[in-house]
Scaffold this motif. Sequence first.
Motif, PDB file in Angstrom:
ATOM      1  N   ARG A   1      -4.697  -8.814  -6.438  1.00 31.12           N
ATOM      2  CA  ARG A   1      -6.068  -9.324  -6.331  1.00 31.12           C
ATOM      3  C   ARG A   1      -7.083  -8.444  -7.054  1.00 31.12           C
ATOM      4  NH1 ARG A   1      -3.779 -10.028  -1.184  1.00 31.12           N
ATOM      5  NH2 ARG A   1      -3.387 -12.218  -0.680  1.00 31.12           N
TER       6      ARG A   1
ATOM      7  N   GLN B   1     -13.283   2.599  -4.382  1.00 28.47           N
ATOM      8  CA  GLN B   1     -12.891   1.239  -4.775  1.00 28.47           C
ATOM      9  C   GLN B   1     -13.698   0.821  -6.001  1.00 28.47           C
ATOM     10  OE1 GLN B   1     -10.797  -0.983  -2.682  1.00 28.47           O
ATOM     11  NE2 GLN B   1     -10.782  -2.385  -4.418  1.00 28.47           N
TER      12      GLN B   1
ATOM     13  N   GLY C   1       0.774  -1.231   0.000  1.00 31.09           N
ATOM     14  CA  GLY C   1       0.000   0.000   0.000  1.00 31.09           C
ATOM     15  C   GLY C   1       0.804   1.279   0.000  1.00 31.09           C
TER      16      GLY C   1
ATOM     17  N   ASN D   1      -7.352  -5.233  -7.186  1.00 34.75           N
ATOM     18  CA  ASN D   1      -7.772  -4.013  -6.504  1.00 34.75           C
ATOM     19  C   ASN D   1      -7.450  -2.781  -7.344  1.00 34.75           C
ATOM     20  OD1 ASN D   1      -8.757  -4.288  -3.491  1.00 34.75           O
ATOM     21  ND2 ASN D   1      -7.295  -5.945  -3.883  1.00 34.75           N
TER      22      ASN D   1
ATOM     23  N   LEU E   1      -8.144   1.504  -7.135  1.00 32.86           N
ATOM     24  CA  LEU E   1      -8.614   2.657  -6.372  1.00 32.86           C
ATOM     25  C   LEU E   1      -8.485   3.905  -7.226  1.00 32.86           C
ATOM     26  CD1 LEU E   1      -6.858   2.086  -2.912  1.00 32.86           C
ATOM     27  CD2 LEU E   1      -9.169   1.403  -3.562  1.00 32.86           C
TER      28      LEU E   1
ATOM     29  N   SER F   1      -4.430 -10.327 -10.248  1.00 30.19           N
ATOM     30  CA  SER F   1      -3.590  -9.160 -10.000  1.00 30.19           C
ATOM     31  C   SER F   1      -3.417  -8.349 -11.274  1.00 30.19           C
ATOM     32  CB  SER F   1      -2.222  -9.588  -9.473  1.00 30.19           C
ATOM     33  OG  SER F   1      -2.336 -10.080  -8.155  1.00 30.19           O
TER      34      SER F   1
ATOM     35  N   THR G   1      -4.179   5.104   1.807  1.00 30.20           N
ATOM     36  CA  THR G   1      -5.232   4.515   0.989  1.00 30.20           C
ATOM     37  C   THR G   1      -5.944   3.434   1.799  1.00 30.20           C
ATOM     38  OG1 THR G   1      -4.009   2.653   0.033  1.00 30.20           O
ATOM     39  CG2 THR G   1      -3.698   4.824  -1.009  1.00 30.20           C
ATOM     40  N   PRO G   2      -7.137   3.033   1.381  1.00 32.37           N
ATOM     41  CA  PRO G   2      -7.871   2.000   2.119  1.00 32.37           C
ATOM     42  C   PRO G   2      -7.418   0.578   1.816  1.00 32.37           C
ATOM     43  CG  PRO G   2      -9.199   2.818   0.316  1.00 32.37           C
ATOM     44  CD  PRO G   2      -7.983   3.677   0.351  1.00 32.37           C
ATOM     45  N   TYR G   3      -6.409   0.390   0.980  1.00 36.13           N
ATOM     46  CA  TYR G   3      -5.926  -0.955   0.660  1.00 36.13           C
ATOM     47  C   TYR G   3      -4.470  -1.062   1.044  1.00 36.13           C
ATOM     48  CZ  TYR G   3      -4.764  -5.158  -1.991  1.00 36.13           C
ATOM     49  OH  TYR G   3      -4.349  -6.414  -2.350  1.00 36.13           O
ATOM     50  N   ARG G   4      -4.108  -2.147   1.747  1.00 31.90           N
ATOM     51  CA  ARG G   4      -2.743  -2.316   2.243  1.00 31.90           C
ATOM     52  C   ARG G   4      -1.940  -3.308   1.418  1.00 31.90           C
ATOM     53  NH1 ARG G   4      -1.626   1.883   3.902  1.00 31.90           N
ATOM     54  NH2 ARG G   4       0.246   0.994   4.870  1.00 31.90           N
ATOM     55  N   GLY G   5      -2.511  -3.814   0.345  1.00 30.28           N
ATOM     56  CA  GLY G   5      -1.758  -4.690  -0.541  1.00 30.28           C
ATOM     57  C   GLY G   5      -0.917  -3.887  -1.519  1.00 30.28           C
TER      58      GLY G   5
ATOM     59  N   TRP H   1     -10.846   8.165  -1.576  1.00 28.83           N
ATOM     60  CA  TRP H   1     -10.631   7.099  -2.555  1.00 28.83           C
ATOM     61  C   TRP H   1     -11.924   6.330  -2.798  1.00 28.83           C
ATOM     62  CZ3 TRP H   1      -6.075   6.589  -5.132  1.00 28.83           C
ATOM     63  CH2 TRP H   1      -4.969   7.268  -4.602  1.00 28.83           C
TER      64      TRP H   1
END
Length: 342
Positions: free
Chosen positions: A249, A264, A209, A251, A253, A272, A226-230, A262
């Motif tokens: 995966r 999604q 992220g 994702n 944003l 990916s 951001t709201p995603y940590r990947g 943000w």
Amino acid sequence: MCLAAGTLAAGAATSPALDAVNRAAVLSRHAERSVLLGAEKAGARLVAVGERGIIIWSDDSGKSWTQAQVPVAVTLTAVRFADALHGFAVGHGGVVLATDDGGRTWQRRLDGIQAARIVLQQAQASGDAAALREAQRLVTDGADKPLLDLYVFDTKRVLAVGAYNLAFYTDDGGINWHSWMSRLDNPKALNLYAVRARGDTLLLAGEQGLVFRSDDAGATFRRIATPYRGSFFTAELDGAQDMILAGMRGNILRSRDGGVNWTQFATPQGASITGSLLRADGEVLLTTHAGELMRIAPGASSRSQTGARTDQALNAVLSVNAEQVLAVGGQGVALLKMGAVK
């Protein structure tokens, strides 16, 4: 503090990566079928880069390909051009290559040994003990870390980023390089996968992220939450405030206010996302490991659509003309009709 790019030091520790840095790419009978990771246009010419130092180019919209002369045999990860003649490519071993003939021939402008020395010199000048320890580790490791993306501002100015927080900038076409690593608040040395720029705004995206933004042409950077940590493997910057991030995966944003808020995206599958292209009309194309070419329509804020599908994992995409795009991946080049992307 900077260091002039030159040859590798005599007596440097040998390794497979270092050997490949010093060995020219071998000509392949079917180089266009090799694993390819990046592609770009040099004027009307198409250029793609990939494994074993392979660089190929096409002057007939991808129908036939010629392999370029390349002085390294490392895997190359990305390529960008400033104009029809001048371009740069990056890859494993900390390699940066340059061309002034539209991608026919290439010259080495940086490698991991030189890059480590640049970081060491700057750490010594700063007197920062932690920075000095990190720099000494880079020198000890040698040319084992890849550069993963680059942004070419013009024929002289280039920013290259990569694994373990690598970030190097040149303003003279690669003769001298400066480390920007100390400008990034990245204490874990997370990987940097993508760099984009628009005017004085720079966007860096990476592992776990990690996102950085600069509004002063790279003089300073701030981290963006951001709201995603990947991990984000690619990004696009459509104007100073409109940012798209995509990665693990499936994702995706989008922020329209410079990273404050943000949205999604809903994606059909969770493969990916590996590469992206911002088209002139604002449409964004995305490649996936599942062989999909996905589309985000201009102005869309919450939904992406699956367009063309291939039988290979895709890594990058570029426009060929109004009707076709070129995708590159695990089995080489693939020409896809835009009519399949709806």
